[in-house]
Design a protein around this motif. Structure first.
Motif, PDB file in Angstrom:
ATOM      1  N   MET A  19       0.889  -0.960  -0.112  1.00  0.00           N
ATOM      2  CA  MET A  19      -0.014   0.100   0.048  1.00  0.00           C
ATOM      3  C   MET A  19       0.779   1.279  -0.139  1.00  0.00           C
ATOM      4  SD  MET A  19      -3.162  -1.301   2.712  1.00  0.00           S
ATOM      5  CE  MET A  19      -3.781   0.449   2.538  1.00  0.00           C
ATOM      6  N   MET A  20       1.742   1.108   0.716  1.00  0.00           N
ATOM      7  CA  MET A  20       2.808   2.421   0.775  1.00  0.00           C
ATOM      8  C   MET A  20       3.502   2.660  -0.632  1.00  0.00           C
ATOM      9  SD  MET A  20       4.692   2.163   4.481  1.00  0.00           S
ATOM     10  CE  MET A  20       5.699   3.273   4.104  1.00  0.00           C
ATOM     11  N   GLY A  21       3.941   1.508  -1.360  1.00  0.00           N
ATOM     12  CA  GLY A  21       4.396   1.576  -2.560  1.00  0.00           C
ATOM     13  C   GLY A  21       3.337   2.098  -3.481  1.00  0.00           C
ATOM     14  N   ALA A  22       2.400   1.831  -3.559  1.00  0.00           N
ATOM     15  CA  ALA A  22       1.125   2.282  -4.501  1.00  0.00           C
ATOM     16  C   ALA A  22       0.821   3.608  -4.013  1.00  0.00           C
ATOM     17  CB  ALA A  22      -0.200   1.280  -4.266  1.00  0.00           C
ATOM     18  N   SER A  23       0.802   4.028  -3.061  1.00  0.00           N
ATOM     19  CA  SER A  23       0.549   5.363  -2.811  1.00  0.00           C
ATOM     20  C   SER A  23       1.874   6.246  -3.173  1.00  0.00           C
ATOM     21  CB  SER A  23       0.382   5.733  -1.290  1.00  0.00           C
ATOM     22  OG  SER A  23       1.394   5.517  -0.755  1.00  0.00           O
ATOM     23  N   TRP A  24       2.977   5.792  -2.954  1.00  0.00           N
ATOM     24  CA  TRP A  24       4.067   6.448  -3.577  1.00  0.00           C
ATOM     25  C   TRP A  24       4.230   6.856  -5.204  1.00  0.00           C
ATOM     26  CZ3 TRP A  24       8.016   4.858  -7.005  1.00  0.00           C
ATOM     27  CH2 TRP A  24       9.096   5.970  -7.026  1.00  0.00           C
ATOM     28  N   LEU A  25       3.695   5.658  -5.881  1.00  0.00           N
ATOM     29  CA  LEU A  25       3.727   5.466  -7.259  1.00  0.00           C
ATOM     30  C   LEU A  25       2.726   6.416  -7.799  1.00  0.00           C
ATOM     31  CD1 LEU A  25       4.921   4.348  -9.822  1.00  0.00           C
ATOM     32  CD2 LEU A  25       3.149   2.498  -9.630  1.00  0.00           C
ATOM     33  N   THR A  26       1.694   6.219  -7.177  1.00  0.00           N
ATOM     34  CA  THR A  26       0.449   7.179  -7.483  1.00  0.00           C
ATOM     35  C   THR A  26       0.739   8.484  -7.470  1.00  0.00           C
ATOM     36  OG1 THR A  26      -1.165   5.631  -6.917  1.00  0.00           O
ATOM     37  CG2 THR A  26      -2.017   7.812  -7.306  1.00  0.00           C
ATOM     38  N   GLY A  27       1.206   8.960  -6.382  1.00  0.00           N
ATOM     39  CA  GLY A  27       1.624  10.354  -5.961  1.00  0.00           C
ATOM     40  C   GLY A  27       2.688  10.853  -6.842  1.00  0.00           C
ATOM     41  N   SER A  28       3.823  10.221  -7.186  1.00  0.00           N
ATOM     42  CA  SER A  28       4.686  10.492  -8.056  1.00  0.00           C
ATOM     43  C   SER A  28       4.220  10.675  -9.543  1.00  0.00           C
ATOM     44  CB  SER A  28       5.828   9.414  -8.052  1.00  0.00           C
ATOM     45  OG  SER A  28       5.630   8.349  -8.725  1.00  0.00           O
ATOM     46  N   VAL A  30       0.859  11.601 -10.331  1.00  0.00           N
ATOM     47  CA  VAL A  30      -0.043  12.696 -10.224  1.00  0.00           C
ATOM     48  C   VAL A  30       0.748  14.004  -9.995  1.00  0.00           C
ATOM     49  CG1 VAL A  30      -1.846  13.817  -8.746  1.00  0.00           C
ATOM     50  CG2 VAL A  30      -1.840  11.359  -9.381  1.00  0.00           C
ATOM     51  N   ILE A  31       1.927  14.267  -9.246  1.00  0.00           N
ATOM     52  CA  ILE A  31       2.940  15.371  -8.934  1.00  0.00           C
ATOM     53  C   ILE A  31       4.092  14.947  -9.273  1.00  0.00           C
ATOM     54  CG2 ILE A  31       3.328  16.940  -7.200  1.00  0.00           C
ATOM     55  CD1 ILE A  31       1.037  15.640  -5.528  1.00  0.00           C
ATOM     56  N   PRO A  32       4.623  15.138 -10.474  1.00  0.00           N
ATOM     57  CA  PRO A  32       5.809  15.112 -11.108  1.00  0.00           C
ATOM     58  C   PRO A  32       6.723  15.872 -10.210  1.00  0.00           C
ATOM     59  CG  PRO A  32       4.578  16.380 -12.509  1.00  0.00           C
ATOM     60  CD  PRO A  32       3.737  15.941 -11.514  1.00  0.00           C
ATOM     61  N   ASP A  33       8.123  15.348 -10.209  1.00  0.00           N
ATOM     62  CA  ASP A  33       9.173  16.017  -9.454  1.00  0.00           C
ATOM     63  C   ASP A  33       9.739  17.133 -10.475  1.00  0.00           C
ATOM     64  OD1 ASP A  33       9.223  14.673  -7.260  1.00  0.00           O
ATOM     65  OD2 ASP A  33      10.661  13.268  -7.943  1.00  0.00           O
ATOM     66  N   ARG A  34       9.673  18.533 -10.070  1.00  0.00           N
ATOM     67  CA  ARG A  34       9.998  19.511 -10.920  1.00  0.00           C
ATOM     68  C   ARG A  34      10.912  20.461 -10.249  1.00  0.00           C
ATOM     69  NH1 ARG A  34       4.688  21.073 -13.812  1.00  0.00           N
ATOM     70  NH2 ARG A  34       4.321  19.448 -14.955  1.00  0.00           N
ATOM     71  N   LEU A  35      12.119  20.857 -10.790  1.00  0.00           N
ATOM     72  CA  LEU A  35      13.030  21.727 -10.100  1.00  0.00           C
ATOM     73  C   LEU A  35      12.530  23.106 -10.472  1.00  0.00           C
ATOM     74  CD1 LEU A  35      16.594  19.987 -10.512  1.00  0.00           C
ATOM     75  CD2 LEU A  35      15.110  19.976  -8.433  1.00  0.00           C
ATOM     76  N   PRO A  36      12.702  24.081  -9.480  1.00  0.00           N
ATOM     77  CA  PRO A  36      12.468  25.465  -9.833  1.00  0.00           C
ATOM     78  C   PRO A  36      13.516  25.978 -10.776  1.00  0.00           C
ATOM     79  CG  PRO A  36      13.579  25.235  -7.623  1.00  0.00           C
ATOM     80  CD  PRO A  36      13.267  23.973  -7.833  1.00  0.00           C
ATOM     81  N   ALA A  37      12.873  26.931 -11.565  1.00  0.00           N
ATOM     82  CA  ALA A  37      13.700  27.540 -12.475  1.00  0.00           C
ATOM     83  C   ALA A  37      15.124  28.233 -12.104  1.00  0.00           C
ATOM     84  CB  ALA A  37      13.009  28.507 -13.385  1.00  0.00           C
ATOM     85  N   ARG A  38      14.844  28.859 -10.961  1.00  0.00           N
ATOM     86  CA  ARG A  38      16.019  29.305 -10.325  1.00  0.00           C
ATOM     87  C   ARG A  38      15.812  28.997  -8.711  1.00  0.00           C
ATOM     88  NH1 ARG A  38      15.128  33.988  -7.407  1.00  0.00           N
ATOM     89  NH2 ARG A  38      12.890  34.913  -7.603  1.00  0.00           N
TER      90      ARG A  38
END
Length: 156
Positions: A19-28, A30-38
């Motif tokens: 369940m923890m793995g599935a929630s992490w996968l779903t979250g990643s 839905v909300i992709p990792d993006r670095l700020p432009a600056r």
């Protein structure tokens, strides 16, 4: 403890892990990792436009001899080795030391070595000139860069 109770405990742990793995996968997804432009907080360390602090020539000489002398020379009559001679580098056109074969990234740059360009180069050579052959990773400390630049100004 009996075997059935141990199996139930292991099953509960397995279900929680899935369940923890599935929630992490779903979250990643839905909300992709993006670095700020600056950077969120701009400091002298990560702002290349920030003015350099006043450098210490003696500390710069010590640091340059410890860091740069493996590949560079500092005297006017020295032969180029792995890197070009740094004698007179301040004010010299970028990638234009006679007799030294620079990478195409450096030869394609215009301008001369000044405080801002040397600061950017010493901070991260690969970011300043992609494809450079210089394997040095850079100096993250702005005071160390300022010290080396202050010392390089004296080599004329």
């Amino acid at each position: 403890m009996n075997f059935a109770a141990a199996n139930r405990g292991a099953f509960v742990i397995l279900v929680v892990a899935v369940m923890m793995g599935a929630s992490w996968l779903t979250g990643s997804m839905v909300i992709p990792d993006r670095l700020p432009a600056r950077p969120l907080i701009v400091t002298a360390e990560n702002d290349p436009a920030a003015p350099l602090p006043t450098g210490n020539v003696e500390n710069g000489a010590t640091l340059a001899n410890a860091t740069c002398s493996r590949c560079h020379s500092f005297t006017p009559s020295a032969q180029d080795s792995a890197g070009p001679s740094l004698f007179g580098v301040y004010g010299r056109p970028i990638g234009r030391q006679p007799g030294y074969a620079y990478s195409t990234g450096l030869t394609s740059l215009d301008g001369q070595w000044d405080d801002a360009r040397l600061n950017a180069w010493l901070r991260n050579p690969a970011a300043f000139s992609p494809g450079t052959r210089m394997s040095f990773r850079g100096l993250p400390d702005v005071a160390e860069r300022a010290n080396i630049i202050a010392w390089l100004k004296t080599l004329h």
